[in-house]
Scaffold this active site. Structure first.
Site, PDB file in Angstrom:
ATOM      1  N   LYS A 108      36.008 -26.316  29.651  1.00 43.25           N
ATOM      2  CA  LYS A 108      34.647 -26.572  29.169  1.00 43.25           C
ATOM      3  C   LYS A 108      34.061 -27.725  29.950  1.00 43.25           C
ATOM      4  O   LYS A 108      34.788 -28.607  30.403  1.00 43.25           O
ATOM      5  CB  LYS A 108      34.674 -26.944  27.679  1.00 43.25           C
ATOM      6  CG  LYS A 108      33.341 -26.753  26.995  1.00 43.25           C
ATOM      7  CD  LYS A 108      33.162 -25.314  26.585  1.00 43.25           C
ATOM      8  CE  LYS A 108      31.896 -25.078  25.828  1.00 43.25           C
ATOM      9  NZ  LYS A 108      31.973 -23.812  25.089  1.00 43.25           N
TER      10      LYS A 108
HETATM   11  N1  GLU Z   1      29.831 -21.135  26.315  1.00 40.61           N
HETATM   12  C1  GLU Z   1      30.292 -19.907  25.749  1.00 40.61           C
HETATM   13  C2  GLU Z   1      31.442 -20.141  24.795  1.00 40.61           C
HETATM   14  O1  GLU Z   1      31.574 -21.186  24.227  1.00 40.61           O
HETATM   15  C3  GLU Z   1      30.574 -18.872  26.820  1.00 40.61           C
HETATM   16  C4  GLU Z   1      31.697 -19.193  27.748  1.00 40.61           C
HETATM   17  C5  GLU Z   1      31.848 -18.214  28.894  1.00 40.61           C
HETATM   18  O2  GLU Z   1      31.132 -17.220  28.925  1.00 40.61           O
HETATM   19  O3  GLU Z   1      32.707 -18.478  29.754  1.00 40.61           O
HETATM   20  O4  GLU Z   1      32.209 -19.273  24.505  1.00 40.61           O
END
Ligand code: GLU
Length: 476
Positions: free
Chosen positions: A107
């Site tokens: 993240k």
């Molecule tokens: N930000 C989104 C999540 O928390 C999508 C992550 C992604 O598509 O890699 O799942």
């Protein structure tokens, strides 16, 4: 628990992990290896804007590399900090494992209020952040693939992809370095709606299981269910829109930053969204009562509560007063570990974040595969499928003529049957399948193990089991 201090977001994730792992029989030390975050990179960089240098702080955290690339969004918000990014990266690991997206968890975040900057300024900032991450392989098609999250969207992803391409001019897979791109820049149909669509599919699957509906003290189907949604951003908007327009649920409450709207007869989700876009909030929206203290509407009577905004909104201070018998966590971490204890004791059924909002990363996975295969889904099969269907329709038409008034084809059958699936239909089908299978894997554990009395613990057991299996396969 109620007398204890409210755990932080990261502590909450760890507490929930620990509760699940205590029910497992992992080899010594593996539990710790899975729980900890492998690495977090902090970067501070300057960008010259409005005649002076502004310094920004950003993070990219890698929780687990049991599979690579690692995956997870990049968030733009003032509240971004290392603990939050690490908690979110951990959730990505469990989320990807649960829905069988072949990624580790990661993240990123940038501490910024995007509303304070012009578009061209945001582009400069995003490109600089992307440069800092890409030069350390923290953006890379086979190592680390970001995506949108709070405060970011298609536009930012297009800048990131372009920045990576400029730095890696001969990489044939460069466009796979990030997902959530616009369709004209390597994106896939249905990615924008994907997380909200996943919430809808999750609820549809929940309502296919009478035992589960009963566990929440509910009856019947989604039709007529009273829903309160917190946050009408990308996720909350699409979830509320699809549930009301396609499943006939009634959106009775919408909570936003500047208060909440409430209407027992149902709110028009498109109209509220248009109002927010125009007026920068829900205040003044005509067809509903307005509550200045929006959070109190979380406690209103309803059948389904959808927190789709920030983490920690259901906590030890309000958990006791939450009346919803069913909560689906469209946001990451909206229920703290303390609140989770209180709600579990009350019998509230919680469909946990790592499953409920996995639609986004699932469709990101499809986008990444599309980018690596360099071909749109359905391009080879669509017309061939139509031609084969045409053969059946020709035969049915012959029968129709032969039988006269005794039989005829149902109107619309021909059109519907003849049409080969386009990319959007294939994406929705893949997402629906993913959400159904993942739900079934959780509920199987929930109902078959006497020591598991909630879906969250079940979700952790399934996903930790998968992560542990891949570590074992690696010989660790
Ligand atoms: N930000 C989104 C999540 O928390 C999508 C992550 C992604 O598509 O890699 O799942």
């Amino acid at each position: 628990m109620t007398n204890l201090k409210e755990p932080s977001f990261r502590e909450s994730v760890d507490l929930m992990f620990n509760r699940a792992v205590a029910l497992m029989d992992l080899p010594p030390g593996l539990e710790e290896k899975i729980r900890v975050c492998n690495a977090t990179y902090t970067v501070r960089f300057g960008v010259r804007l409005r005649g002076q240098i502004h310094t920004f702080t950003g993070y990219r955290s890698v929780h687990s590399e049991h599979m690579e690339p690692v995956k997870g969004g990049i968030r733009y918000a003032m509240g971004v900090n290392q603990d939050e990014v690490e908690a979110l990266a951990a959730l990505m690991t469990y989320k990807c494992a649960l829905v069988e997206a072949p990624f580790g968890g990661s993240k990123g975040g940038l501490r910024i209020d995007p509303r304070e900057y012009e578009e061209h300024e945001l582009e400069l900032i995003t490109r600089r952040f992307a440069y800092e991450l890409a030069k350390r392989d923290l953006i890379h098609p086979s190592q680390n693939v970001p995506a949108p999250d709070m405060g970011t969207g298609e536009r930012e992803m297009a800048w990131i992809a372009d920045q990576y391409k400029r730095m890696n001019t001969t990489d044939i897979n460069a466009v796979a370095c990030v997902t959530g791109k616009p369709q004209n820049a390597g994106g896939i149909a249905g990615r924008v709606e994907a997380t909200g669509r996943g919430v809808q599919y999750a609820l549809q699957e929940f309502f296919r299981h009478p035992e589960d509906i009963k566990a929440a003290g509910l009856k019947g189907t989604l039709e007529g269910k009273r829903v309160i949604v917190q946050g009408l951003g990308n996720v909350g908007f699409h979830a509320a829109k699809f549930l009301s327009q396609e499943d006939d649920a009634i959106i009775t409450g919408i909570i936003e930053r500047d208060g909440a709207l409430f209407n027992p007869d149902g709110l028009d989700v498109d109209a509220v969204r248009a109002w927010i876009m125009k007026h920068d909030g829900v205040t003044g929206y005509p067809d509903a009562s307005h509550h200045a203290d929006g959070a109190t509407v979380l406690e209103e009577d309803c059948d389904i509560l959808i927190p789709a905004a920030l983490e920690g909104v259901i906590n030890m201070s309000n958990a006791k007063r939450i009346k919803a018998p069913l909560i689906i966590e469209a946001a990451n971490g909206p229920v703290t570990a303390g609140a989770d204890d209180i709600l579990r004791q009350k019998g509230t059924v919680i469909i946990p974040d790592m499953y409920a909002n996995a639609g986004g990363v699932t469709v990101s996975y499809f986008e990444w595969v599309k980018n690596l295969s360099h071909i749109r889904f359905g391009r080879m099969q669509r017309r061939q499928e139509e031609a084969r269907h045409q053969l059946v329709v020709d035969e049915l038409e012959r029968l129709d003529r032969y039988l006269g008034d005794a039989w005829s084809m149902t109107p619309q059958f021909k059109d519907k049957y003849l049409r080969g699936a386009d990319e959007l239909e294939l994406v929705r089908s893949g997402l629906d399948d993913t959400m159904r299978i993942a739900y079934q894997s959780m509920r199987e554990v929930w109902h078959s193990r006497k020591d598991v009395d909630d879906l969250r613990t079940a979700a952790y057991l399934v996903s930790i089991g998968k992560v542990a299996a891949s570590y074992r396969a690696k010989g660790l």
